[in-house]
Write an enzyme that holds these catalytic residues in place. Structure first.
Site, mmCIF file in Angstrom:
data_model
loop_
_atom_site.group_PDB
_atom_site.id
_atom_site.type_symbol
_atom_site.label_atom_id
_atom_site.label_comp_id
_atom_site.label_asym_id
_atom_site.label_seq_id
_atom_site.Cartn_x
_atom_site.Cartn_y
_atom_site.Cartn_z
ATOM 1 N N CYS A 31 21.117 -11.187 12.522
ATOM 2 C CA CYS A 31 22.546 -11.351 12.220
ATOM 3 C C CYS A 31 22.900 -10.291 11.175
ATOM 4 O O CYS A 31 22.391 -10.325 10.046
ATOM 5 C CB CYS A 31 22.811 -12.756 11.685
ATOM 6 N N GLU B 203 23.252 -19.155 13.252
ATOM 7 C CA GLU B 203 24.639 -18.682 13.313
ATOM 8 C C GLU B 203 25.614 -19.773 13.728
ATOM 9 O O GLU B 203 25.357 -20.524 14.680
ATOM 10 C CB GLU B 203 24.752 -17.525 14.297
ATOM 11 N N ASN C 139 33.316 -13.236 7.449
ATOM 12 C CA ASN C 139 32.940 -14.549 7.991
ATOM 13 C C ASN C 139 32.080 -15.285 6.958
ATOM 14 O O ASN C 139 31.438 -14.664 6.105
ATOM 15 C CB ASN C 139 32.214 -14.394 9.339
ATOM 16 N N ASN D 182 32.029 -16.333 19.695
ATOM 17 C CA ASN D 182 30.694 -16.923 19.695
ATOM 18 C C ASN D 182 30.404 -17.565 21.057
ATOM 19 O O ASN D 182 31.329 -17.809 21.854
ATOM 20 C CB ASN D 182 30.602 -18.004 18.611
ATOM 21 N N CYS E 53 31.229 -9.475 13.119
ATOM 22 C CA CYS E 53 29.885 -9.465 13.711
ATOM 23 C C CYS E 53 29.295 -8.085 13.460
ATOM 24 O O CYS E 53 29.722 -7.098 14.063
ATOM 25 C CB CYS E 53 29.949 -9.772 15.205
HETATM 26 N N1 LIG Z 1 28.229 -16.311 14.406
HETATM 27 C C1 LIG Z 1 29.024 -15.478 13.530
HETATM 28 C C2 LIG Z 1 29.559 -14.265 14.215
HETATM 29 C C3 LIG Z 1 28.493 -13.300 14.689
HETATM 30 C C4 LIG Z 1 27.678 -12.682 13.559
HETATM 31 C C5 LIG Z 1 26.731 -11.662 14.077
HETATM 32 N N2 LIG Z 1 25.730 -12.019 14.966
HETATM 33 C C6 LIG Z 1 26.401 -10.535 13.132
HETATM 34 O O1 LIG Z 1 25.544 -9.716 13.503
HETATM 35 O O2 LIG Z 1 27.028 -10.398 12.088
HETATM 36 C C7 LIG Z 1 30.181 -16.287 12.935
HETATM 37 O O3 LIG Z 1 30.569 -17.313 13.526
HETATM 38 O O4 LIG Z 1 30.694 -15.898 11.889
#
Ligand SMILES: N[C@@H](CCC[C@H](N)C(=O)O)C(=O)O
Length: 306
Positions: free
Chosen positions: A228, A219, A168, A75, A84
């Site tokens: 996202c 996020e 996540n 991140n 991601c």
């Molecule tokens: N911020 C997220 C990781 C990134 C997620 C992303 N932008 C997506 O498209 O899935 C985290 O900390 O889990």
């Protein structure tokens, strides 16, 4: 980064990419050495003083049999994370554009298991995002037992949310209108809420019909982004579990649309959408790129555009 420091270290090649405006710096760590400390990642993520990105994506050799690459995600705040979705589509385009593979179905190892990327045509990728995890300890989310909707205290308010892991952690809140949803107020408070011990991504979901929704996501570690992918998957899972959505849903994010399919409990979530390259670049890292420079006090790590 001062010009003096920039002249000291090795050159790093990278590609700037995005998936619906969720933007990435993508680095091939197979054909060049690459290792950065969180301080350096924060500097590169800075939209005024660095390259500017929501996430840094790193392509590494696999550590498992029957897998093509290892996919690492950082991140903008320098934290390494498990998943991601928008990045996964860009990852597939990147490894093919860079001729690291010519496969159309690419298996990659993430910090939370193996995911499969299927190139539909140039710039359009379908990702098997895996089976969502709904058990509170595995999300992780503090709750005595699994529920579809949890009540969470935030100051004097009680917020109703669903908790889903797509590898996540995500919270999904139903709202009447995403344009007026309290994303910047509630987002950071829930991201850091004690019931999410690993922090969480916070989605604000507006249902338009059984097959169309709007979504904004605050996020974890990056702030609100234009899209996202894992958040879109989590939102559709939450909507289906609440009985509000069909199995195939168009998710409208601020940066564009994704198609998400989920056949229900025990099935993987499929996500289809675009992956775009913006430019290729190279930068000279400081000699101590593994990273000791301290941030200037008070400078935001990633100025948000919204
Ligand atoms: N911020 C997220 C990781 C990134 C997620 C992303 N932008 C997506 O498209 O899935 C985290 O900390 O889990």
């Amino acid at each position: 980064m001062s010009p003096q420091r920039r002249n000291q270290g090795p050159l790093l090649r990278f590609t700037k990419m995005h998936g619906l405006g969720n933007d990435f710096m993508v680095v091939d760590a197979i054909s060049q050495p690459f290792r950065l400390r969180p301080e350096m990642i924060r500097e590169l993520a800075d939209r005024n003083f660095g390259v500017g990105f929501d996430q840094l994506l790193v392509v590494e050799p696999p550590g498992l049999p029957d897998v093509d690459f290892r996919y690492r995600i950082f991140n903008a705040d320098g934290s390494e994370v498990e998943q991601c979705g928008n990045g996964a589509r860009c990852f597939a385009k990147f490894v093919r554009d860079q001729r690291l593979t010519n496969k159309k179905v690419i298996r990659v190892q993430t910090a939370r298991g193996v995911i499969e990327l299927r190139v539909i045509r140039d710039g359009v990728v379908m990702v098997n995002m895996g089976v969502p995890e709904l058990n509170p300890p595995a999300i992780p989310f503090a709750a005595e037992r699994r529920k579809t909707v949890y009540s969470v205290e935030v100051g004097s308010q009680t917020i109703e949310l669903s908790a889903v892991s797509m590898g996540n952690p995500h919270a999904v809140i139903l709202v009447d209108n995403v344009d007026t949803a309290p994303v910047s107020e509630l987002g950071p408070r829930l991201e850091n809420h004690p019931r999410f011990p690993s922090r969480a991504n916070i989605g604000f979901l507006q249902i338009l019909s059984r097959s169309r929704v709007r979504l904004r996501v605050y996020e974890r570690g990056s702030g609100e982004t234009l899209a996202c992918g894992s958040g879109a998957c989590a939102a559709v899972v939450a909507g289906c579990l609440r009985g509000l959505l069909d199995n195939r849903v168009e998710v409208e994010l601020r940066g564009g649309r994704l198609t998400i399919e989920w056949q229900g409990e025990g099935s993987p979530v499929m996500m289809e959408g675009p992956a775009t390259s913006v430019f290729e670049g190279q930068l000279r890292l400081p000699g101590d790129a593994a990273g000791s420079r301290r941030r200037k006090p008070g400078r935001p790590h990633n100025k948000q555009r919204h």
